[in-house]
Motif scaffolding. Sequence first.
Motif, PDB file in Angstrom:
ATOM      1  N   ILE A  75      54.839  -8.975   6.911  1.00 37.68           N
ATOM      2  CA  ILE A  75      55.975  -8.057   6.986  1.00 37.68           C
ATOM      3  C   ILE A  75      56.920  -8.591   8.061  1.00 37.68           C
ATOM      4  O   ILE A  75      56.598  -8.556   9.251  1.00 37.68           O
ATOM      5  N   SER A  76      58.068  -9.100   7.644  1.00 33.76           N
ATOM      6  CA  SER A  76      58.948  -9.800   8.586  1.00 33.76           C
ATOM      7  C   SER A  76      59.575  -8.874   9.618  1.00 33.76           C
ATOM      8  O   SER A  76      59.914  -9.299  10.716  1.00 33.76           O
ATOM      9  N   ASN A  77      59.748  -7.593   9.277  1.00 37.86           N
ATOM     10  CA  ASN A  77      60.385  -6.658  10.209  1.00 37.86           C
ATOM     11  C   ASN A  77      59.362  -5.691  10.829  1.00 37.86           C
ATOM     12  O   ASN A  77      59.703  -4.570  11.196  1.00 37.86           O
ATOM     13  N   TYR A  78      58.130  -6.124  10.957  1.00 40.08           N
ATOM     14  CA  TYR A  78      57.042  -5.271  11.433  1.00 40.08           C
ATOM     15  C   TYR A  78      57.340  -4.649  12.793  1.00 40.08           C
ATOM     16  O   TYR A  78      56.970  -3.506  13.060  1.00 40.08           O
ATOM     17  N   TYR A  79      58.012  -5.403  13.665  1.00 38.68           N
ATOM     18  CA  TYR A  79      58.245  -4.930  15.029  1.00 38.68           C
ATOM     19  C   TYR A  79      59.584  -4.195  15.196  1.00 38.68           C
ATOM     20  O   TYR A  79      59.976  -3.896  16.324  1.00 38.68           O
ATOM     21  N   ASP A  80      60.262  -3.906  14.118  1.00 40.13           N
ATOM     22  CA  ASP A  80      61.532  -3.173  14.222  1.00 40.13           C
ATOM     23  C   ASP A  80      61.318  -1.815  14.877  1.00 40.13           C
ATOM     24  O   ASP A  80      60.331  -1.121  14.583  1.00 40.13           O
ATOM     25  N   SER A  81      62.249  -1.430  15.741  1.00 35.72           N
ATOM     26  CA  SER A  81      62.151  -0.103  16.356  1.00 35.72           C
ATOM     27  C   SER A  81      62.328   0.960  15.283  1.00 35.72           C
ATOM     28  O   SER A  81      63.147   0.819  14.367  1.00 35.72           O
ATOM     29  N   GLY A  82      61.549   2.016  15.356  1.00 35.64           N
ATOM     30  CA  GLY A  82      61.637   3.098  14.392  1.00 35.64           C
ATOM     31  C   GLY A  82      60.823   2.888  13.141  1.00 35.64           C
ATOM     32  O   GLY A  82      60.716   3.804  12.311  1.00 35.64           O
ATOM     33  N   ARG A  83      60.226   1.694  12.967  1.00 35.08           N
ATOM     34  CA  ARG A  83      59.462   1.434  11.737  1.00 35.08           C
ATOM     35  C   ARG A  83      58.318   2.428  11.573  1.00 35.08           C
ATOM     36  O   ARG A  83      58.048   2.908  10.472  1.00 35.08           O
ATOM     37  N   ALA A  84      57.617   2.732  12.649  1.00 27.85           N
ATOM     38  CA  ALA A  84      56.440   3.603  12.569  1.00 27.85           C
ATOM     39  C   ALA A  84      56.771   5.004  12.073  1.00 27.85           C
ATOM     40  O   ALA A  84      55.888   5.717  11.572  1.00 27.85           O
ATOM     41  N   SER A  85      58.030   5.409  12.174  1.00 28.06           N
ATOM     42  CA  SER A  85      58.406   6.768  11.743  1.00 28.06           C
ATOM     43  C   SER A  85      58.856   6.805  10.285  1.00 28.06           C
ATOM     44  O   SER A  85      59.094   7.883   9.733  1.00 28.06           O
ATOM     45  N   ARG A  86      58.968   5.645   9.646  1.00 26.38           N
ATOM     46  CA  ARG A  86      59.406   5.607   8.254  1.00 26.38           C
ATOM     47  C   ARG A  86      58.249   5.961   7.313  1.00 26.38           C
ATOM     48  O   ARG A  86      57.079   5.777   7.660  1.00 26.38           O
ATOM     49  N   ALA A  87      58.579   6.424   6.118  1.00 25.12           N
ATOM     50  CA  ALA A  87      57.565   6.826   5.135  1.00 25.12           C
ATOM     51  C   ALA A  87      56.655   5.651   4.805  1.00 25.12           C
ATOM     52  O   ALA A  87      57.116   4.524   4.607  1.00 25.12           O
ATOM     53  N   GLU A  88      55.337   5.925   4.750  1.00 18.58           N
ATOM     54  CA  GLU A  88      54.335   4.902   4.488  1.00 18.58           C
ATOM     55  C   GLU A  88      53.875   4.958   3.034  1.00 18.58           C
ATOM     56  O   GLU A  88      53.735   6.032   2.451  1.00 18.58           O
ATOM     57  N   VAL A  89      53.623   3.781   2.467  1.00 27.03           N
ATOM     58  CA  VAL A  89      53.120   3.692   1.097  1.00 27.03           C
ATOM     59  C   VAL A  89      51.618   3.946   1.108  1.00 27.03           C
ATOM     60  O   VAL A  89      50.863   3.256   1.790  1.00 27.03           O
ATOM     61  N   LYS A  90      51.193   4.943   0.333  1.00 30.32           N
ATOM     62  CA  LYS A  90      49.775   5.284   0.187  1.00 30.32           C
ATOM     63  C   LYS A  90      49.437   5.350  -1.297  1.00 30.32           C
ATOM     64  O   LYS A  90      50.328   5.317  -2.146  1.00 30.32           O
ATOM     65  N   SER A  91      48.160   5.455  -1.598  1.00 27.28           N
ATOM     66  CA  SER A  91      47.758   5.623  -2.990  1.00 27.28           C
ATOM     67  C   SER A  91      48.405   6.889  -3.542  1.00 27.28           C
ATOM     68  O   SER A  91      48.348   7.949  -2.924  1.00 27.28           O
ATOM     69  N   GLY A  92      49.061   6.763  -4.678  1.00 26.82           N
ATOM     70  CA  GLY A  92      49.761   7.894  -5.284  1.00 26.82           C
ATOM     71  C   GLY A  92      51.219   8.002  -4.893  1.00 26.82           C
ATOM     72  O   GLY A  92      51.954   8.814  -5.466  1.00 26.82           O
ATOM     73  N   SER A  93      51.667   7.180  -3.922  1.00 27.76           N
ATOM     74  CA  SER A  93      53.076   7.218  -3.510  1.00 27.76           C
ATOM     75  C   SER A  93      53.981   6.746  -4.643  1.00 27.76           C
ATOM     76  O   SER A  93      53.638   5.836  -5.398  1.00 27.76           O
ATOM     77  N   ARG A  94      55.141   7.350  -4.731  1.00 21.73           N
ATOM     78  CA  ARG A  94      56.198   6.890  -5.635  1.00 21.73           C
ATOM     79  C   ARG A  94      57.054   5.920  -4.833  1.00 21.73           C
ATOM     80  O   ARG A  94      57.578   6.280  -3.764  1.00 21.73           O
TER      81      ARG A  94
END
Length: 202
Positions: A75-94
Amino acid sequence: MNMTRYKLTGLLAALLLLAGCSQEEETLPNQRNSIVSFLTSTHAPQLISDEAVAESPDENPPFYTAKGNTVYRYISNYYDSGRASRAEVKSGSRVSITFRAYVFSMRNITDSDMPFFTNDPDLEQALYEAGLTPGVWKFEPMELTLGQSGIIKGLELALLGCRQGDEVECYMTYNMAYGDTNFATIPRESAVAIFFTVNGVD
């Protein structure tokens, strides 16, 4: 005489099956080793495994994550500020993604490399100029539900744990992509690379 012929036929069939299994047993480990070698030496930037991050002297070392020892994700932008607050892909996610899929030859993929399949609108005109029949591919985000959309296993594994806005490279052994199926544009047992952007997660 007929019994001898049946025995020989059976022996030949067993030998062919054994040779096929032996080839598969060699191909997968070789592809795994080659992908790891590429990521840790040739890839730009050079990557370390996620297990080695804690021991790295760098503050934000670029790293790859192995999924099932057959899919490798960066993930090239893994260390971007605010990334941790963005929606995460999980099983069943659209999920909505824009992607480019390449036959992977253990070298850096550049803008001059054309994918064997994509929905990236930035490439639409270039692909038409290269001979793609208009209307064959859709150049709009792909919408899928993890666990229900029938996408290839490697892409599903790579998506899990990503977050909205992530820019991702994933590299996978052939069994996580198209197996040993023959396609006109994909040589049999090819490793595959898929570059994708996670546009949205619900």
